[in-house]
Design an enzyme around this catalytic site. Structure first.
Site, PDB file in Angstrom:
ATOM      1  N   GLU A   1      18.780  18.761  13.856  1.00 31.40           N
ATOM      2  CA  GLU A   1      17.588  18.490  13.038  1.00 31.40           C
ATOM      3  C   GLU A   1      16.817  19.757  12.648  1.00 31.40           C
ATOM      4  O   GLU A   1      16.261  19.832  11.565  1.00 31.40           O
ATOM      5  CB  GLU A   1      16.638  17.521  13.750  1.00 31.40           C
ATOM      6  CG  GLU A   1      17.161  16.099  13.857  1.00 31.40           C
ATOM      7  CD  GLU A   1      17.956  15.863  15.128  1.00 31.40           C
ATOM      8  OE1 GLU A   1      18.328  16.845  15.807  1.00 31.40           O
ATOM      9  OE2 GLU A   1      18.201  14.680  15.449  1.00 31.40           O
TER      10      GLU A   1
ATOM     11  N   PHE B   1      12.205   4.011  24.564  1.00 32.60           N
ATOM     12  CA  PHE B   1      13.378   4.860  24.374  1.00 32.60           C
ATOM     13  C   PHE B   1      13.202   5.716  23.105  1.00 32.60           C
ATOM     14  O   PHE B   1      12.826   5.213  22.055  1.00 32.60           O
ATOM     15  CB  PHE B   1      14.642   4.008  24.258  1.00 32.60           C
ATOM     16  CG  PHE B   1      15.870   4.825  23.962  1.00 32.60           C
ATOM     17  CD1 PHE B   1      16.339   5.757  24.881  1.00 32.60           C
ATOM     18  CD2 PHE B   1      16.529   4.701  22.754  1.00 32.60           C
ATOM     19  CE1 PHE B   1      17.447   6.541  24.606  1.00 32.60           C
ATOM     20  CE2 PHE B   1      17.649   5.474  22.461  1.00 32.60           C
ATOM     21  CZ  PHE B   1      18.103   6.403  23.395  1.00 32.60           C
ATOM     22  N   GLN B   2      13.453   6.992  23.241  1.00 35.08           N
ATOM     23  CA  GLN B   2      13.315   7.969  22.149  1.00 35.08           C
ATOM     24  C   GLN B   2      11.922   7.967  21.541  1.00 35.08           C
ATOM     25  O   GLN B   2      11.756   8.195  20.337  1.00 35.08           O
ATOM     26  CB  GLN B   2      14.382   7.751  21.071  1.00 35.08           C
ATOM     27  CG  GLN B   2      15.785   8.106  21.577  1.00 35.08           C
ATOM     28  CD  GLN B   2      16.789   8.322  20.461  1.00 35.08           C
ATOM     29  OE1 GLN B   2      16.734   7.669  19.431  1.00 35.08           O
ATOM     30  NE2 GLN B   2      17.725   9.237  20.677  1.00 35.08           N
TER      31      GLN B   2
ATOM     32  N   LYS C   1       9.590   2.025  13.003  1.00 29.26           N
ATOM     33  CA  LYS C   1      10.749   1.249  12.553  1.00 29.26           C
ATOM     34  C   LYS C   1      10.326  -0.037  11.826  1.00 29.26           C
ATOM     35  O   LYS C   1      10.905  -0.395  10.798  1.00 29.26           O
ATOM     36  CB  LYS C   1      11.618   0.893  13.767  1.00 29.26           C
ATOM     37  CG  LYS C   1      12.936   0.268  13.396  1.00 29.26           C
ATOM     38  CD  LYS C   1      13.788   0.004  14.640  1.00 29.26           C
ATOM     39  CE  LYS C   1      15.144  -0.565  14.229  1.00 29.26           C
ATOM     40  NZ  LYS C   1      15.954  -0.929  15.396  1.00 29.26           N
TER      41      LYS C   1
ATOM     42  N   MET D   1      17.371  44.099  17.596  1.00 28.22           N
ATOM     43  CA  MET D   1      15.968  44.474  17.508  1.00 28.22           C
ATOM     44  C   MET D   1      15.323  44.513  18.891  1.00 28.22           C
ATOM     45  O   MET D   1      14.536  45.393  19.202  1.00 28.22           O
ATOM     46  CB  MET D   1      15.221  43.504  16.582  1.00 28.22           C
ATOM     47  CG  MET D   1      13.808  43.936  16.241  1.00 28.22           C
ATOM     48  SD  MET D   1      13.739  45.594  15.504  1.00 28.22           S
ATOM     49  CE  MET D   1      13.784  45.192  13.755  1.00 28.22           C
TER      50      MET D   1
END
Lengths: 577, 180
Positions: free
Chosen positions: A51, A113-114, A163, A481
């Site tokens: 993502e 959940f999630q 949802k 760097m």
């Protein structure tokens, strides 16, 4: 006429109305209804492999086109993975809209959940964010999100959609106006201040333009060029602004700051007037503020009032869209038609002689070697093949600085990098966004061996989308760097910077079904890059360069920008912070 | 220094979080914060006392004004304004000093809101300094417990509220032109 449809479908209607033709995302449990609606919709969805890269790709898309980039993720881990990309867009003022799924409204707050508090987590990562709790607010919210992302100082806006809002059925009524009474966008600039700016410019003996990313965001390149020519000022262009004035323009004086050019930093230090255009006096540009441009009066034009006076108090503050303000300033200067007095004209000639002398005395160093590839040579070769025309996306670190120093850009929206946040892993996904948006363009994704390994999963996205990106790895076997700082300021104690076990890129590319090659000899460089460019598909070129090269000039942290270290190996003291 | 800010903001979910989040994100310490609805229930008025370097005062106001839900942010630190605070105090008083406590409360304009054999609950309003003295004096009579509301402020001069008009949707087209 209102039509009955699901929230997910309404969202897609809104995206279409906002002119979205493609989006970058990753589906999950709560976004199932959205992806189901997408199944039969014309908007192109590009499935990334993580993502974070959906956000980075949306930023590459936005930066290369000026349009709003769109990314999408599911609730919980999907949303938290987006956050780095959101902060990156915040820091570099990139317009993106992120759609995240959320657990069903009734479950919010139950540690479902999630579930994650996306609204809370992304408060500081976004210009504005929303949690849509009712279907009837969805359409309005999406249009507000696009409006906020793309106007004023651009930035990321996140819309969190539960949802059940995706699933709910309602009558879709297109929204034609939005009302945000507290959202102030200042575009025109104050007439009196613009006049004062013109007066200061006419009187200045040593004027200097300091232009940045705001010129790119505002599509103000033409106005900038006109201003620079009208006033015949030298112009330093920041990391975020490269391309806003062509690198070939005679007034272009390269990048200022920590790894900026000697001429740019000396010009800032010695000028008597800074015309700051779409810049924010970032610490990487100014060095120690007290020592920054000590003789200069400052005209500061920015669309964000909070940037004006944040780090340097201006003599003439102008809040406005830099395109409009420069347009008005150019008209005013032309109308007034004041020729500089004889004294001022003579001083300006001396100023130009001085600036040219600085450029001549200390150009960017491009060392050569018979046996090894110097990183600067790599940049020169990419520059030769690009001729100022290719899109170059970069990751973060030494290669980014050398590229900014040595690769020319004829126009804006070609140079795409992570400036403010400095997020490694940006180079490849942003190239995916840019190449998707501009399929006709030659796109180099220039990365280090560190950042590349953060983005390897996206090779799969690139291949599946048939994007002919030329990935060039500047491989010095180190986090270059960090190693440079350890060498200079931590007594050569190299801690956790060696990147061994780098994969065989020929096999790696082959595993994904495209061509790859490793080179380490200077004579291989030009032919290998040419081969990469000739290849119709993607190409992975691993360029093994001198491992222990450092980027110069360098302004040590805490020093003034005139106190540059021009090259190795003078020991540098750790400055007191 | 202590900066007093008056905010008028839309009464929307998360609006309070945006304000407090912004202050902590930029490294400013909130001394007190009060918030309640205005006459228009869609709006809230917030008074914030915040510890900031005096050079940063304008920056705080500008950052506040950038919040989409904030309609107006005003710095009342040096502006003509009334700043008041409410204290609720419970003092345990032995029988012999009850009268003295009541007299002291009267001197500070305090009002007894509950009385019991143990002592009193008293409310008082005023500026922070005077209330501090009041609390000290009450503490000298016996065990006390105190709740303070934090500063509430109102400007003595009306500041013109500039609200942005509606705009058409569609890719940021039709940006309203505003001059400051």
């Amino acid at each position: 006429m209102a039509t009955l449809m699901s929230g997910a479908r309404m969202l897609l209607e809104c995206l279409a109305r906002e002119g979205v033709d493609c989006m970058f995302g990753y589906p999950g449990g709560v976004t199932l209804p959205f992806y189901d609606a997408l199944y039969e919709h014309h908007i192109r969805h590009i499935l990334v492999r993580h993502e974070e890269n959906a956000a980075f790709a949306a930023e590459g898309y936005a930066r290369s086109t000026g349009k709003v980039g769109v990314c999408c993720a599911t609730s919980g881990p999907g949303a938290t993975n987006l956050t780095t990309g959101l902060v990156n867009a915040m820091m570099d003022s990139i317009p993106i809209v992120a759609i995240t799924g959320q657990v069903t409204s009734k479950l919010i707050g139950s540690d479902a959940f999630q579930e994650a508090d996306t609204f809370g987590i992304t408060r500081s990562c976004t210009k504005h964010n929303y949690l849509v709790k009712r279907l009837e607010d969805l359409v309005q919210t999406i249009h507000e999100a696009f409006y906020i992302a793309s106007t004023g100082r651009p930035g990321p806006v996140l819309v969190d959609v539960p949802k059940d809002v995706f699933q709910g059925q309602g009558h879709y009524q297109p929204v034609t106006t939005i009302h945000l009474p507290g959202y102030k966008v200042f575009t025109e600039g104050h007439t009196g201040q613009i006049r004062r700016a013109a007066q200061l410019i006419e009187k200045s003996s040593r004027p200097l333009v300091y232009a940045g990313g705001g010129i790119v965001s505002a599509n103000a390149s033409a106005e900038l060029r006109e201003f620079v020519e009208l006033t015949d000022s030298p112009a330093v262009v920041t990391l975020m602004g490269l391309g806003s004035l062509s690198s070939e323009h005679p007034n272009f004086i390269s990048m200022p700051g920590m790894h900026g050019s000697y001429a740019a930093n000396m010009a800032l230090t010695e000028c008597d007037l800074i015309v700051a255009l779409g810049v924010r006096f970032d610490d990487r540009v100014t060095g120690r503020l007290a020592a920054f441009a000590p003789h200069a009066k400052v005209i500061h034009v920015d669309i964000d009032p909070a940037e004006i006076g944040k780090n340097r108090a201006p003599d003439v503050p102008i809040v406005g869209d830099v395109k409009r303000v420069l347009g008005r300033l150019n008209t005013l200067l032309a109308e007034r038609g004041r020729k500089p007095t004889e004294d001022v004209a003579a001083e300006r000639q001396a100023w130009w002689r001085q600036v040219r002398a600085w450029k001549r005395e200390h150009p960017f160093d491009v060392p050569t070697s018979e046996t090894e590839i110097k990183p600067q040579q790599l940049m020169r070769e990419i520059d030769r093949l690009s001729g100022g025309q290719a899109i170059v996306t970069s990751d973060v670190g030494q290669h980014q600085m050398w590229a900014a120093q040595l690769i020319r850009f004829a126009e804006p929206r070609l140079w795409i990098n992570s400036g403010g946040l400095g997020s490694m892993g940006f180079g490849l996904p942003s190239a995916i966004g840019a190449q998707t948006a501009r399929p006709d363009k030659l796109v180099f994704s220039l990365v280090g061996d560190g950042g590349f390994q953060m983005a390897i999963p996206e090779l799969s996205t690139m291949v599946s989308q048939g994007l002919p990106i030329k990935i060039v790895i500047m491989n010095n076997g180190h986090l270059g760097m960090v190693r440079q700082w350890q060498t200079l300021f931590f007594n050569h104690r190299l801690s956790a910077v060696e990147l061994d076990s780098f994969p065989d890129v020929e096999k790696l590319a082959a595993a994904y079904g495209f061509k790859g090659r490793t080179i380490d000899k200077p004579w291989e460089l030009a032919p290998a890059l040419e081969e990469a460019v000739r290849e119709p598909g993607p190409y992975l070129l691993n360029v093994k360069v001198t491992p222990f090269e450092s980027v110069y000039p360098m302004v040590p942290a805490g020093a003034g920008i005139s106190e540059m270290v021009l090259g190795p190996p003078q020991p540098v003291e750790v400055p007191a912070q | 220094m202590l900066q007093v800010i008056s905010l008028l903001l839309e009464n929307k979910p998360g609006a309070l979080m945006r304000v407090t989040g912004l202050l902590s994100q930029r490294g400013y310490n909130i001394e007190s914060l009060t918030v309640a609805r205005t006459l228009d229930p869609a709006l809230s008025r917030m008074t914030i006392s915040v510890e900031v370097d005096s050079s940063q005062r304008q920056q705080v106001i500008k950052q506040m004004n950038k919040l989409i839900n904030v309609l107006q942010a005003t710095d009342l630190t040096d502006a003509p304004a009334v700043v008041r605070e409410l204290v609720l105090l419970r003092v345990k008083t032995p029988q012999e000093s009850r009268t003295a406590v009541l007299k002291e409360a009267e001197i500070f304009g305090g009002r007894v809101v509950d009385s019991s054999t143990d002592g009193f609950a008293i409310e008082a309003t005023g500026d922070a300094e005077k209330l501090g003295e009041f609390i000290d004096v009450m503490g000298s009579y016996g065990e006390i417990e105190v709740t303070r509301s934090g500063a509430l402020a109102i400007a003595l001069e009306a500041k013109k509220l500039r609200l942005q008009p509606p705009v058409p949707t569609g890719n940021g087209a039709g940006v309203e032109e505003k001059v400051i």
